[in-house]
Design a protein around this motif. Structure first.
Motif, PDB file in Angstrom:
ATOM      1  N   ILE A  67      36.593  55.631 -13.102  1.00 53.84           N
ATOM      2  CA  ILE A  67      35.612  56.673 -12.807  1.00 53.84           C
ATOM      3  C   ILE A  67      34.917  57.061 -14.120  1.00 53.84           C
ATOM      4  O   ILE A  67      35.590  57.423 -15.079  1.00 53.84           O
ATOM      5  N   PRO A  68      33.602  56.939 -14.198  1.00 59.07           N
ATOM      6  CA  PRO A  68      32.920  57.317 -15.448  1.00 59.07           C
ATOM      7  C   PRO A  68      33.282  58.736 -15.871  1.00 59.07           C
ATOM      8  O   PRO A  68      33.383  59.648 -15.041  1.00 59.07           O
ATOM      9  N   GLY A  69      33.513  58.924 -17.163  1.00 53.87           N
ATOM     10  CA  GLY A  69      33.851  60.243 -17.680  1.00 53.87           C
ATOM     11  C   GLY A  69      32.749  61.249 -17.398  1.00 53.87           C
ATOM     12  O   GLY A  69      31.566  60.947 -17.559  1.00 53.87           O
ATOM     13  N   GLN A  70      33.132  62.430 -16.953  1.00 56.14           N
ATOM     14  CA  GLN A  70      32.178  63.493 -16.672  1.00 56.14           C
ATOM     15  C   GLN A  70      31.968  64.313 -17.944  1.00 56.14           C
ATOM     16  O   GLN A  70      32.881  64.973 -18.425  1.00 56.14           O
ATOM     17  N   ILE A  71      30.751  64.254 -18.511  1.00 50.78           N
ATOM     18  CA  ILE A  71      30.497  64.820 -19.830  1.00 50.78           C
ATOM     19  C   ILE A  71      30.245  66.325 -19.761  1.00 50.78           C
ATOM     20  O   ILE A  71      29.461  66.808 -18.945  1.00 50.78           O
ATOM     21  N   VAL A  72      30.937  67.042 -20.639  1.00 50.49           N
ATOM     22  CA  VAL A  72      30.722  68.477 -20.828  1.00 50.49           C
ATOM     23  C   VAL A  72      30.324  68.692 -22.283  1.00 50.49           C
ATOM     24  O   VAL A  72      30.974  68.169 -23.192  1.00 50.49           O
ATOM     25  N   SER A  73      29.260  69.432 -22.517  1.00 52.17           N
ATOM     26  CA  SER A  73      28.811  69.734 -23.878  1.00 52.17           C
ATOM     27  C   SER A  73      29.613  70.906 -24.425  1.00 52.17           C
ATOM     28  O   SER A  73      29.512  72.023 -23.920  1.00 52.17           O
ATOM     29  N   VAL A  74      30.419  70.628 -25.434  1.00 53.18           N
ATOM     30  CA  VAL A  74      31.319  71.618 -26.025  1.00 53.18           C
ATOM     31  C   VAL A  74      30.748  72.062 -27.365  1.00 53.18           C
ATOM     32  O   VAL A  74      30.299  71.239 -28.164  1.00 53.18           O
ATOM     33  N   ARG A  75      30.769  73.356 -27.612  1.00 53.06           N
ATOM     34  CA  ARG A  75      30.220  73.889 -28.857  1.00 53.06           C
ATOM     35  C   ARG A  75      31.113  73.561 -30.050  1.00 53.06           C
ATOM     36  O   ARG A  75      32.329  73.651 -29.980  1.00 53.06           O
ATOM     37  N   LYS A  76      30.452  73.170 -31.153  1.00 48.85           N
ATOM     38  CA  LYS A  76      31.129  72.964 -32.424  1.00 48.85           C
ATOM     39  C   LYS A  76      30.833  74.154 -33.334  1.00 48.85           C
ATOM     40  O   LYS A  76      29.993  74.990 -33.026  1.00 48.85           O
ATOM     41  N   THR A  77      31.531  74.187 -34.466  1.00 46.97           N
ATOM     42  CA  THR A  77      31.253  75.225 -35.453  1.00 46.97           C
ATOM     43  C   THR A  77      29.792  75.151 -35.880  1.00 46.97           C
ATOM     44  O   THR A  77      29.242  74.069 -36.071  1.00 46.97           O
ATOM     45  N   GLY A  78      29.161  76.303 -36.036  1.00 45.29           N
ATOM     46  CA  GLY A  78      27.722  76.314 -36.308  1.00 45.29           C
ATOM     47  C   GLY A  78      26.968  76.223 -35.004  1.00 45.29           C
ATOM     48  O   GLY A  78      27.272  76.911 -34.040  1.00 45.29           O
ATOM     49  N   VAL A  81      22.502  72.020 -14.107  1.00 46.32           N
ATOM     50  CA  VAL A  81      22.990  71.417 -15.345  1.00 46.32           C
ATOM     51  C   VAL A  81      24.483  71.661 -15.554  1.00 46.32           C
ATOM     52  O   VAL A  81      25.064  71.140 -16.510  1.00 46.32           O
ATOM     53  N   SER A  82      25.110  72.442 -14.679  1.00 51.75           N
ATOM     54  CA  SER A  82      26.559  72.654 -14.808  1.00 51.75           C
ATOM     55  C   SER A  82      27.287  71.358 -14.461  1.00 51.75           C
ATOM     56  O   SER A  82      27.168  70.852 -13.347  1.00 51.75           O
ATOM     57  N   PRO A  83      28.049  70.780 -15.396  1.00 52.15           N
ATOM     58  CA  PRO A  83      28.734  69.509 -15.133  1.00 52.15           C
ATOM     59  C   PRO A  83      29.796  69.658 -14.051  1.00 52.15           C
ATOM     60  O   PRO A  83      30.303  70.762 -13.800  1.00 52.15           O
ATOM     61  N   GLU A  84      30.148  68.544 -13.435  1.00 58.48           N
ATOM     62  CA  GLU A  84      31.149  68.570 -12.378  1.00 58.48           C
ATOM     63  C   GLU A  84      32.461  69.218 -12.809  1.00 58.48           C
ATOM     64  O   GLU A  84      33.020  70.028 -12.055  1.00 58.48           O
ATOM     65  N   PRO A  85      33.022  68.917 -13.999  1.00 57.42           N
ATOM     66  CA  PRO A  85      34.292  69.557 -14.363  1.00 57.42           C
ATOM     67  C   PRO A  85      34.195  71.074 -14.421  1.00 57.42           C
ATOM     68  O   PRO A  85      35.169  71.766 -14.098  1.00 57.42           O
ATOM     69  N   VAL A  86      33.040  71.602 -14.830  1.00 59.38           N
ATOM     70  CA  VAL A  86      32.867  73.052 -14.876  1.00 59.38           C
ATOM     71  C   VAL A  86      32.876  73.621 -13.467  1.00 59.38           C
ATOM     72  O   VAL A  86      33.596  74.582 -13.170  1.00 59.38           O
ATOM     73  N   ARG A  87      32.095  73.031 -12.577  1.00 57.74           N
ATOM     74  CA  ARG A  87      32.019  73.535 -11.205  1.00 57.74           C
ATOM     75  C   ARG A  87      33.384  73.404 -10.517  1.00 57.74           C
ATOM     76  O   ARG A  87      33.823  74.304  -9.797  1.00 57.74           O
ATOM     77  N   ALA A  88      34.048  72.268 -10.751  1.00 53.35           N
ATOM     78  CA  ALA A  88      35.376  72.082 -10.150  1.00 53.35           C
ATOM     79  C   ALA A  88      36.359  73.117 -10.687  1.00 53.35           C
ATOM     80  O   ALA A  88      37.167  73.674  -9.942  1.00 53.35           O
ATOM     81  N   GLY A  89      36.274  73.399 -11.987  1.00 52.79           N
ATOM     82  CA  GLY A  89      37.191  74.349 -12.587  1.00 52.79           C
ATOM     83  C   GLY A  89      36.970  75.779 -12.140  1.00 52.79           C
ATOM     84  O   GLY A  89      37.852  76.624 -12.291  1.00 52.79           O
ATOM     85  N   LEU A  90      35.805  76.064 -11.562  1.00 55.33           N
ATOM     86  CA  LEU A  90      35.499  77.415 -11.091  1.00 55.33           C
ATOM     87  C   LEU A  90      35.855  77.629  -9.624  1.00 55.33           C
ATOM     88  O   LEU A  90      35.780  78.759  -9.131  1.00 55.33           O
TER      89      LEU A  90
END
Length: 501
Positions: free
Chosen positions: A58-69, A428-437
């Motif tokens: 299953i292709p990885g479901q991409i979530v944009s995670v904030r980095k420092t800065g 724009v909410s990725p699947e893992p975010v929606r699933a996690g909610l």
């Protein structure tokens, strides 16, 4: 893809499941309930069956995670089957591939290595690789692992899996222990080549330090490092490539220690022993006693004060102090989680969510603790949302479930409820975010069983266990659509049954 016959047995999946259950992905929320399924009596049999014969990753479901800065890190959430398979394959090579030490102590030793060399050079080159995991070439990685292990069937399975997860011939998942193992092997190619050029080099993950005698040698070292990285498809981060005189490099390291000592004096607690690594954001905090609680509160207040003055223009010394205090927030918030919510700390949490977004997991844990006065925390969040802040989908994934157990959260006509609905409906909410909610939304009456059943088929295997657990929690026992999930994949069935408990 197809795995070679007898490459993996049921017994191979048992330790993979155990390790996956215990793994900490510091930037990705881990659902404790669903993670418990890794310990299911039949989990190893399930994993073996799901990877037998022909199957498609299953292709990885991409979530944009904030980095420092202000940077962004693309992190792929994998399906349970592929996470377990990835770990089972890489575990075959433990002992033949080096396991990286990513501890804060190892990072501190790495930073000081040029100063403690047998013959310290006059200059130190500091550099790191930009988006390293994103550009690791599968073919070059396969050749390196094959040369070290001779495991051709395992390497073939790994490259097929990675190609299916990424949809291309390069890149490995971030926030993953198996990826850390592979990256260490891949980056060692560059390190070996630098050593063969006669350079004195140290490496910590994708960070490099090179000690040289002259300015010309330093320029040559940068050119050599850039060339060898390019040979394996990697690129140096220009903004983090520096040449420093030995004395300047040492002074910069000592200056950070001096600032930390200064902060320790201000908060009246010795914090100089805290070691912080950019690859290990979990800091073991001291016991929450009166002294540490007071110091944690002062550290948060000092950080908040500097943030308030950001538009006035901070001096270089104040910028460094703010950066160190941002690191100390990782220690301070867990200490304060044992106390009732304080208005000043809640106010600082709002600033963290805006200006230090990478620390969102710490804010979420603090807000979710609610030791004494959850109503105050809920009201603070209601007021905070009234200011129309920008919270990324990744932040919502962390923050929204933190309020689920608090009385009065997500009340009808509240800002919290409207915010949660907006995140869920945002394209724009990725699947893992929606699933996690889904559990939060269903328990708060924002999603009913009929809607969850409709959404189930729209998600991949990555998100479906979350919906199944939510359905198990709220669906009437006679709901026909919900009951069909007990006839699906076993992991979905287990998630549904767990929700029903």
């Amino acid at each position: 893809m197809r795995i070679a016959r007898d490459l993996l047995t049921v017994a191979d999946f048992i330790p993979a499941l155990e390790r996956e259950s215990a793994a900490t992905r510091s930037l990705m929320p881990e659902d404790i309930g669903l993670a418990s399924l890794f310990s299911h009596d039949s989990a190893a049999d399930w994993a073996y069956r799901r990877t037998a014969g022909e199957f498609t990753p299953i292709p990885g479901q991409i979530v944009s995670v904030r980095k420092t800065g202000h940077g962004v890190r693309p992190v792929a959430e994998l399906s349970v089957r592929d996470r377990v398979l990835y770990r089972a394959l890489t575990r075959r090579w433990l002992g033949r591939l080096e396991v990286a030490d990513r501890s804060p102590e190892a990072y501190e030793a790495f930073r000081r290595s040029p100063l403690e060399a047998d013959v310290p050079g006059n200059y130190v080159v500091s550099a790191d690789v930009a988006a390293c995991y994103l550009y690791i070439d599968h073919g070059l990685l396969a050749r390196e692992i094959l040369a070290r292990t001779g495991d051709s069937d395992g390497v073939d399975a790994l490259t097929s899996l990675l190609a299916g997860l990424t949809g291309r011939s390069y890149g490995i998942p971030q926030q993953s222990e198996p990826s850390d193992l592979l990256a260490e092997a891949y980056l060692s190619i560059v390190e070996r080549r630098l050593l063969r050029h006669g350079l004195t080099v140290w490496r910590y993950n994708d960070d490099f330090r090179i000690s040289v005698a002259t300015w010309s040698d330093a320029l040559n070292a940068v050119d050599t490092l850039e060339r060898e990285c390019r040979e394996v498809g990697l690129v140096l981060n220009e903004s983090k490539t520096f040449i420093s005189k030995h004395a300047t490099y040492e002074a910069n390291l000592d200056h950070r220690s001096d600032v930390l000592r200064e902060i320790s004096e201000e908060v009246e607690l010795d914090l100089t022993q805290l070691r912080i690594s950019p690859y290990d954001v979990e800091i073991v905090e001291p016991e929450a006693n009166d002294l540490s609680i007071g110091a944690a509160g002062k550290a948060i207040a000092e950080w908040s004060s500097l943030i308030d003055r950001r538009d006035e223009g901070l001096s270089p010394e104040e910028h460094e102090k703010q950066a160190i205090l941002s690191d100390l927030v990782r220690w301070a918030l867990p200490v304060l989680s044992s106390q009732s919510s304080e208005d000043s700390v809640l106010e600082a949490c709002g600033k963290i969510l805006r200006f230090e977004q990478t620390l969102t997991p710490y804010v979420a844990r603090y807000l979710g603790a609610g030791k004494a006065e959850p109503e105050r925390t809920v009201q603070w969040f209601e007021d905070y949302l009234g200011g129309n802040p920008y919270l990324t989908p990744w932040q919502a994934w962390w923050i929204a479930p933190a309020f689920r157990a608090h009385r009065g959260s997500y009340a009808v006509d509240s800002m919290q409820r409207r915010w949660l609905e907006t995140v869920w409906k945002d394209p724009v909410s990725p699947e893992p975010v929606r699933a996690g909610l889904t559990l939060t939304m269903s328990q708060k009456g924002l999603l009913d069983a009929d809607e969850l059943v409709r959404q189930y088929d729209a998600m991949t295997e990555t998100g479906r266990p979350y919906l199944a657990r939510a359905l198990g929690a709220i669906a009437p026992t006679s709901h026909t659509g919900a009951l069909t999930l007990r006839l699906e994949d076993d992991w979905v069935k287990w998630a549904f049954d767990y929700g029903a408990t």
